[in-house]
Design a protein around this motif. Structure first.
Motif, mmCIF file in Angstrom:
data_model
loop_
_atom_site.group_PDB
_atom_site.id
_atom_site.type_symbol
_atom_site.label_atom_id
_atom_site.label_comp_id
_atom_site.label_asym_id
_atom_site.label_seq_id
_atom_site.Cartn_x
_atom_site.Cartn_y
_atom_site.Cartn_z
ATOM 1 N N HIS A 83 9.445 -0.706 1.438
ATOM 2 C CA HIS A 83 10.343 -1.820 1.735
ATOM 3 C C HIS A 83 11.758 -1.482 1.287
ATOM 4 C CE1 HIS A 83 7.150 -4.660 2.803
ATOM 5 N NE2 HIS A 83 6.473 -4.231 1.755
ATOM 6 N N ALA A 84 12.736 -1.871 2.110
ATOM 7 C CA ALA A 84 14.136 -1.648 1.754
ATOM 8 C C ALA A 84 14.650 -2.770 0.861
ATOM 9 C CB ALA A 84 14.990 -1.559 3.016
ATOM 10 N N HIS A 85 15.433 -2.399 -0.124
ATOM 11 C CA HIS A 85 16.211 -3.271 -1.006
ATOM 12 C C HIS A 85 15.405 -3.791 -2.190
ATOM 13 C CE1 HIS A 85 19.498 -2.860 1.719
ATOM 14 N NE2 HIS A 85 18.795 -3.374 2.712
ATOM 15 N N CYS A 86 14.616 -4.868 -1.987
ATOM 16 C CA CYS A 86 13.799 -5.433 -3.080
ATOM 17 C C CYS A 86 14.647 -5.781 -4.296
ATOM 18 C CB CYS A 86 12.680 -4.467 -3.449
ATOM 19 S SG CYS A 86 11.519 -4.187 -2.087
ATOM 20 N N GLY A 100 0.824 -1.203 0.000
ATOM 21 C CA GLY A 100 0.000 0.000 0.000
ATOM 22 C C GLY A 100 0.857 1.251 0.000
ATOM 23 N N ALA A 101 0.226 2.389 -0.221
ATOM 24 C CA ALA A 101 0.949 3.662 -0.297
ATOM 25 C C ALA A 101 1.542 4.081 1.042
ATOM 26 C CB ALA A 101 0.017 4.751 -0.818
ATOM 27 N N ASP A 102 1.119 3.434 2.131
ATOM 28 C CA ASP A 102 1.669 3.738 3.453
ATOM 29 C C ASP A 102 2.783 2.771 3.851
ATOM 30 O OD1 ASP A 102 -0.017 1.556 3.680
ATOM 31 O OD2 ASP A 102 -1.044 2.249 5.483
ATOM 32 N N SER A 109 -0.399 -1.401 -5.988
ATOM 33 C CA SER A 109 -0.715 -1.013 -4.612
ATOM 34 C C SER A 109 -0.013 0.265 -4.179
ATOM 35 C CB SER A 109 -0.341 -2.150 -3.659
ATOM 36 O OG SER A 109 1.048 -2.447 -3.744
ATOM 37 N N ARG A 110 0.876 0.797 -5.038
ATOM 38 C CA ARG A 110 1.663 2.000 -4.748
ATOM 39 C C ARG A 110 2.608 1.787 -3.561
ATOM 40 N NH1 ARG A 110 2.561 4.143 -8.753
ATOM 41 N NH2 ARG A 110 2.996 6.194 -7.821
ATOM 42 N N THR A 111 3.063 0.562 -3.390
ATOM 43 C CA THR A 111 4.032 0.234 -2.342
ATOM 44 C C THR A 111 5.406 0.764 -2.733
ATOM 45 O OG1 THR A 111 2.779 -1.783 -1.858
ATOM 46 C CG2 THR A 111 5.043 -1.655 -1.009
ATOM 47 N N GLY A 112 6.074 1.450 -1.818
ATOM 48 C CA GLY A 112 7.350 2.078 -2.121
ATOM 49 C C GLY A 112 8.547 1.180 -1.890
ATOM 50 N N VAL A 113 9.658 1.550 -2.529
ATOM 51 C CA VAL A 113 10.915 0.817 -2.409
ATOM 52 C C VAL A 113 12.035 1.791 -2.083
ATOM 53 C CG1 VAL A 113 12.679 -0.491 -3.673
ATOM 54 C CG2 VAL A 113 10.252 -1.058 -3.959
ATOM 55 N N ALA A 114 12.847 1.434 -1.092
ATOM 56 C CA ALA A 114 14.081 2.162 -0.784
ATOM 57 C C ALA A 114 15.239 1.413 -1.438
ATOM 58 C CB ALA A 114 14.284 2.251 0.725
ATOM 59 N N HIS A 115 15.751 1.968 -2.517
ATOM 60 C CA HIS A 115 16.838 1.343 -3.266
ATOM 61 C C HIS A 115 18.171 1.725 -2.639
ATOM 62 C CE1 HIS A 115 19.412 -0.021 -6.406
ATOM 63 N NE2 HIS A 115 19.580 1.151 -7.002
#
Length: 446
Positions: free
Chosen positions: A265-268, A260-262, A282-288
């Motif tokens: 997740h780190a790395h992925c 979800g947008a809230d 789902s607009r799930t974010g990623v910390a690259h």
């Protein structure tokens, strides 16, 4: 009301909705926001910052860090280890930390970020030995002057239950949830322009139970805060998920309410096509975290594919024990280069990588008030000296990630200048470094 007029900048890279790039323009900062942008602005009584020969970008945004790890850089025995072996080497050292170690390491890590142009950072603190609390890092951020998104991390599965962490570093799950409520109630500010926000962040699927992951998501949504964890970092991570959960990490996250947008997740690094589509929908974010992924041999994250699919992506320097440095502009350059290695020389421009490092990171952290230079947005600016040797001979001074400084000349956060002529104005940095080195030596002798 405090006003600063920034005059005659050579280049302003706004990252606004139209991606305007301006030359010879001014910026007026008033009351913590950008009040005006244009030519020959006037403001009687305003402090004046002369920006001729300077390049201005939005402040960079760091979406993943473990600030406490600045005390364990380049540890012998962990320098060349893969993720799980690296953790097993460092956990016993981290068990010796306390409130002072947490505070000082956060000061050093935040200062390092600021000097690399960062104005907003998250932090993932997931262990609390010897009375340490999330409060310690929040206090450090207030002293340095950075905008801070602290996350209350946690580990609950110790070695005796088949987990990686020593039993001394895990916590009771009821206490984890109770303390999460405490820090949210004490520190979280949901308003625009907030200097401190708090999130909920179990460390990883292999260090907490399903119940804690599920309950943490319920708690976060009840409190209206964001959620963060590590996911799909390397091949070992995928193998663990398949063996223990019978599914890939993306499915595990979705089943427990962790999309979800809230959520970010780190790395992925090891997301497959279906998981990328799930995150996009789902607009799930990623910390690259490209430098950490290289340092631990985890692989190259499919950032090009993520962005093409519509996944929100920001940058993270990760903890200093796996990256060893916390320079966010260097991280942006590394992100650009790795996508070119993986996908070709035209796969990512310097401008796109800078966008990920600014506007992209702000989006991942749910901050539509940051990450761009536009009227009404927060006055968070990084000012770079175009006259340094790294930029000499450049035909495009605004292409900072191809030929540009690795250290910021000036930094404004909420309209307050916290870096001037490449030096922090808020703290005595040599004193903090000396204190950090003393603590590191004590830990090495334990």
């Amino acid at each position: 009301m405090t006003e600063t007029l920034i005059k005659h900048a050579d280049h302003i890279i706004t990252m606004d909705d139209q991606r305007h790039a301006l030359q010879g323009a001014d910026i007026l900062l008033r009351g913590g926001v950008v009040a005006a942008i244009g030519q020959n602005l006037k403001a009687d009584g305003a402090a004046v910052f002369h920006a001729k020969g300077k390049i201005i970008t939005p402040g960079l945004v760091n979406t993943h860090h473990h600030l406490y790890q600045t005390l364990t850089r380049a540890v012998p025995g962990a320098q060349d280890a893969l993720l799980f072996g690296w953790l097993q080497r460092l956990y016993p050292i981290w068990a010796g930390f306390g409130p002072e170690e947490m505070f000082v390491s956060a000061q050093v890590g935040l200062a390092e970020l600021a000097l690399s142009g960062c104005t907003l950072t998250s932090d993932h603190l997931y262990l609390y030995p010897n009375g340490a609390r999330l409060d310690d890092t929040i206090a450090a951020a207030e002293e340095i002057g950075l905008r801070f998104h602290a996350t209350r991390g946690a580990m609950s599965i110790g070695e005796s239950d088949g987990g990686l962490p020593p039993d001394a570093l895990v916590e009771n799950e009821e206490h984890i949830l109770e303390d999460s409520i405490r820090v949210i109630d004490a520190f979280h500010d949901a308003s625009a322009g907030a200097m401190v926000r708090v999130g909920v962040a179990p460390c990883s699927p292999f260090s907490v139970t399903r119940d804690l992951m599920r309950n943490a998501a319920i708690l976060a949504r009840d409190k209206g805060v964001m959620m963060h964890t590590h996911l799909a970092e390397n091949d070992e991570d995928i193998a663990y998920s398949l063996e223990k959960f019978g599914c890939r990490p993306g499915q595990y996250a979705e089943d427990l309410g962790w999309t979800g947008a809230d959520v970010w997740h780190a790395h992925c690094v090891k997301l497959d096509g279906r998981e990328i589509d799930l995150f996009a929908r789902s607009r799930t974010g990623v910390a690259h975290c490209p430098c950490s992924n290289c340092r631990l041999g985890s692989g190259i994250a499919p950032v090009r594919q993520m962005r093409d699919a519509g996944v929100p992506v920001g940058l993270g320097v990760d903890g200093s024990a796996s990256n060893d440095i916390g320079n966010l502009v260097a991280e942006a350059r590394q992100a650009m280069l790795l996508q070119r290695v993986q996908n070709g020389a035209d796969a990512m421009s310097a401008g796109e990588a800078l966008e990920i490092a600014t506007r992209g990171g702000a989006q991942v952290l749910g901050r539509d008030d940051c990450g761009q230079i536009a009227v009404g947005k927060r006055a968070d600016l990084a000012i770079w000296d175009a006259k340094v040797i790294e930029n000499a001979g450049s035909w495009d001074p605004a292409a900072l990630l191809l030929a540009g400084p690795m250290k910021v000349d000036a930094l404004f956060v909420e309209g307050r200048q916290i870096v001037s002529e490449g030096q922090l104005t808020s703290v005595d940095l040599p004193k903090i470094i000396a204190r950090q080195n003393t603590l590191a030596r004590k830990l090495a002798e334990m």
